[in-house]
Design a protein around this motif. Structure first.
Motif, PDB file in Angstrom:
ATOM      1  N   ASP A   1      17.325 -36.769  -2.228  1.00 48.90           N
ATOM      2  CA  ASP A   1      17.903 -36.222  -0.833  1.00 48.90           C
ATOM      3  C   ASP A   1      17.087 -35.134  -0.142  1.00 48.90           C
ATOM      4  N   VAL A   2      16.860 -35.281   0.922  1.00 53.11           N
ATOM      5  CA  VAL A   2      16.268 -34.002   1.877  1.00 53.11           C
ATOM      6  C   VAL A   2      17.433 -33.382   2.542  1.00 53.11           C
ATOM      7  N   VAL A   3      17.650 -32.173   2.330  1.00 49.21           N
ATOM      8  CA  VAL A   3      18.660 -31.612   3.156  1.00 49.21           C
ATOM      9  C   VAL A   3      18.333 -30.678   4.136  1.00 49.21           C
ATOM     10  N   LEU A   4      18.847 -30.476   5.342  1.00 48.98           N
ATOM     11  CA  LEU A   4      18.476 -29.626   6.321  1.00 48.98           C
ATOM     12  C   LEU A   4      19.750 -28.605   6.552  1.00 48.98           C
ATOM     13  N   ASP A   5      19.396 -27.246   6.320  1.00 47.53           N
ATOM     14  CA  ASP A   5      20.355 -26.396   6.370  1.00 47.53           C
ATOM     15  C   ASP A   5      20.386 -25.480   7.496  1.00 47.53           C
ATOM     16  N   LEU A   6      21.034 -25.545   8.700  1.00 48.17           N
ATOM     17  CA  LEU A   6      20.724 -24.949  10.009  1.00 48.17           C
ATOM     18  C   LEU A   6      21.551 -23.739  10.035  1.00 48.17           C
ATOM     19  N   GLY A   7      20.983 -22.513  10.667  1.00 48.53           N
ATOM     20  CA  GLY A   7      21.679 -21.233  10.709  1.00 48.53           C
ATOM     21  C   GLY A   7      21.640 -20.908   9.034  1.00 48.53           C
ATOM     22  N   THR A   8      20.664 -21.010   8.351  1.00 40.52           N
ATOM     23  CA  THR A   8      20.749 -20.789   6.847  1.00 40.52           C
ATOM     24  C   THR A   8      21.108 -19.509   6.325  1.00 40.52           C
ATOM     25  N   GLY A   9      20.945 -18.517   7.162  1.00 41.51           N
ATOM     26  CA  GLY A   9      20.959 -16.984   6.988  1.00 41.51           C
ATOM     27  C   GLY A   9      20.291 -16.748   5.426  1.00 41.51           C
ATOM     28  N   THR A  10      20.728 -16.084   4.374  1.00 35.69           N
ATOM     29  CA  THR A  10      20.056 -15.526   3.396  1.00 35.69           C
ATOM     30  C   THR A  10      20.142 -16.869   2.474  1.00 35.69           C
ATOM     31  N   GLY A  11      20.271 -17.924   2.893  1.00 37.90           N
ATOM     32  CA  GLY A  11      20.307 -19.174   1.990  1.00 37.90           C
ATOM     33  C   GLY A  11      21.246 -19.671   1.083  1.00 37.90           C
ATOM     34  N   ALA A  12      22.700 -19.013   1.235  1.00 41.46           N
ATOM     35  CA  ALA A  12      23.855 -19.295   0.403  1.00 41.46           C
ATOM     36  C   ALA A  12      23.991 -21.015   0.155  1.00 41.46           C
ATOM     37  N   ILE A  13      24.013 -21.697   1.377  1.00 37.74           N
ATOM     38  CA  ILE A  13      24.098 -23.298   1.133  1.00 37.74           C
ATOM     39  C   ILE A  13      22.816 -23.587   0.562  1.00 37.74           C
ATOM     40  N   ALA A  14      21.645 -23.514   1.111  1.00 33.07           N
ATOM     41  CA  ALA A  14      20.508 -24.159   0.688  1.00 33.07           C
ATOM     42  C   ALA A  14      19.986 -23.783  -0.746  1.00 33.07           C
ATOM     43  N   LEU A  15      20.129 -22.651  -1.324  1.00 32.39           N
ATOM     44  CA  LEU A  15      19.786 -22.278  -2.643  1.00 32.39           C
ATOM     45  C   LEU A  15      20.772 -23.101  -3.367  1.00 32.39           C
ATOM     46  N   ALA A  16      22.132 -23.353  -3.121  1.00 34.52           N
ATOM     47  CA  ALA A  16      22.866 -23.956  -4.104  1.00 34.52           C
ATOM     48  C   ALA A  16      22.714 -25.519  -4.175  1.00 34.52           C
TER      49      ALA A  16
END
Length: 200
Positions: A44-59
């Motif tokens: 899967d390719v995930v797009l995290d919008l309003g990622t900030g410091t990456g809490a969601i994206a990094l997990a």
């Protein structure tokens, strides 16, 4: 958005160094729920919008093929990049983007966002969710400031925030082609909405 985009970005640039240590419990609970509901698979390719410091994206990078984080604040993005480097994650990237101009990858399987969309007014939220629908992800998970019924101005900063009711957001999800499969209140003013794309 109540502030001009540049002022809004500058405000978060200033917050970036201490951002992770200042978050309340309901924010952390929303992060956890967004991660749990996103459930990326290894291709899967995930797009995290309003990622900030990456809490969601990094997990999510631990399970996904690729994660792309977008934010309007370069200060927040730089913090996210530092964290990715520290964790040795090579499948996550961070760059500038906004809800209505996300600079999205060609293929997006999952879209996530947490504590960002409430800065848009209701019409802008509808436009943003419609655009996310056009990316054709199979799942969209939104954690944010939102209210079950009427808004309670005592629970948010009226100078910069413009939250919606859950009903407004659910309607926008439906109009954008998502079936809402979960609505999870976290607190009186925080919730998570999960949408699955309806196949035509």
């Amino acid at each position: 958005m109540k502030q001009p985009l540049e002022e809004h970005a500058a405000r978060f640039d200033e917050k970036a160094p201490e951002y992770d240590s200042e978050k309340p419990d309901e924010y952390k609970a929303a992060v956890s729920l967004v991660i749990d509901h996103a459930r990326p698979q290894s291709d899967d390719v995930v797009l995290d919008l309003g990622t900030g410091t990456g809490a969601i994206a990094l997990a999510l990078a631990e399970d996904a093929k690729e994660v792309v984080g977008r934010d309007i604040s370069e200060g927040m993005l730089e913090k996210a990049r530092e964290k990715a480097t520290d964790r040795g994650l090579g499948n996550v990237s961070f760059g500038p983007g906004r809800f209505r101009e996300p600079d999205a990858p060609e293929t997006v399987d999952i879209v996530t966002s947490n504590y960002a969309m409430h800065h848009l007014d209701d019409e802008q939220k509808r436009e943003a969710i419609a655009l996310i629908g056009e990316l054709e992800p199979r799942r969209f998970v939104l954690g944010d400031i939102m209210f079950l019924e009427g808004l309670n101005p005592e629970l948010y900063d009226q100078t910069v925030d413009d939250p919606a009711t859950i009903g407004v957001l659910v309607d926008a999800f439906t109009d954008a082609g998502f079936a809402v499969t979960a609505v999870e209140p976290v607190a009186e003013h925080v919730g998570v909405i999960v949408g699955e794309r309806i196949e035509e």
